[in-house]
Scaffold this motif. Structure first.
Motif, short mmCIF file in Angstrom:
data_model
loop_
_atom_site.label_atom_id
_atom_site.label_comp_id
_atom_site.label_asym_id
_atom_site.label_seq_id
_atom_site.Cartn_x
_atom_site.Cartn_y
_atom_site.Cartn_z
N LEU A 37 0.87 -1.33 0.00
CA LEU A 37 -0.11 0.04 0.01
C LEU A 37 1.03 1.32 0.04
N LYS A 38 0.49 2.09 -0.58
CA LYS A 38 1.20 3.51 -0.93
C LYS A 38 0.64 4.88 -0.51
N PHE B 225 -4.58 3.29 2.62
CA PHE B 225 -4.68 2.93 4.03
C PHE B 225 -5.91 3.17 4.39
N GLN B 226 -6.53 4.13 4.28
CA GLN B 226 -8.12 4.62 4.84
C GLN B 226 -8.86 3.49 4.54
N ILE C 168 -0.32 -5.35 1.22
CA ILE C 168 0.01 -5.12 2.39
C ILE C 168 0.37 -3.67 2.73
N GLY C 169 0.21 -3.37 3.93
CA GLY C 169 0.62 -1.90 4.80
C GLY C 169 1.24 -2.05 6.02
N VAL D 46 -3.71 -4.16 6.49
CA VAL D 46 -2.68 -3.43 7.17
C VAL D 46 -2.36 -3.96 8.54
N VAL D 47 -1.14 -3.92 8.85
CA VAL D 47 -0.66 -4.41 10.02
C VAL D 47 -0.29 -3.23 10.86
N ARG D 48 -1.09 -3.02 11.81
CA ARG D 48 -0.85 -1.65 12.63
C ARG D 48 -0.37 -1.70 14.14
N LEU D 49 0.80 -1.14 14.40
CA LEU D 49 1.12 -1.15 15.73
C LEU D 49 0.20 -0.37 16.64
N ARG D 50 -0.32 -1.15 17.66
CA ARG D 50 -1.42 -0.30 18.60
C ARG D 50 -1.03 0.02 20.02
#
Length: 136
Positions: free
Chosen positions: A4-5, A10-11, A58-59, A97-101
């Motif tokens: 993803l760019k 992403f949204q 993937i993002g 999307v893998v998001r650090l939470r």
């Protein structure tokens, strides 16, 4: 596997569902075959849509709030993309999307980039991707 760019990509994925969680990460998914609404605040979308190719997208989202130093954020993103490439055959054609939470404890990981931190991040992302493969 595509990356993803754009902000709109992403949204669109973050508007989808969370399919897996670990103590530090969350895995978001949005199907490519569904009509993905483009947020009004996003930049213009090219004629092919947000996702031109039917592939696994993937993002990685690593906010400054949870990883203050750029070297740490980049190391975490590298681990995310490496592990996701290993799991790409188990996942359907969709956008993730893998998001650090939450942040990693600075008392436990003193150095901005250490082998201990890399191993902890890698292990947790592998756990996340295994859990996500069951849901996907």
């Amino acid at each position: 596997m595509q990356r993803l760019k754009t902000r709109a990509q992403f949204q669109a994925v973050l508007a989808g569902t969370i399919i897996a969680r670990t103590p530090h990460f969350a895995l978001h998914r949005n199907q490519l075959d569904t009509k993905i609404p483009v947020p009004e605040t996003a930049e213009p979308v090219e004629p092919g849509g947000l996702f031109r190719h039917q592939d696994m997208w993937i993002g990685a989202m690593v906010p400054k709030r949870w990883a203050k130093r750029a070297v740490t954020r980049n190391a975490i993103k590298r681990q995310i993309y490496t592990v996701c490439a290993d799991f790409s055959q188990l996942y359907p054609q969709a956008a993730f999307v893998v998001r650090l939470r939450s942040g990693f404890a600075r008392a436990q990981f003193v150095s901005a980039v250490s082998d201990q931190l890399r191993q902890a991040v890698r292990h947790e992302i592998q756990t996340l991707m295994q859990a996500g493969a069951k849901e996907a």
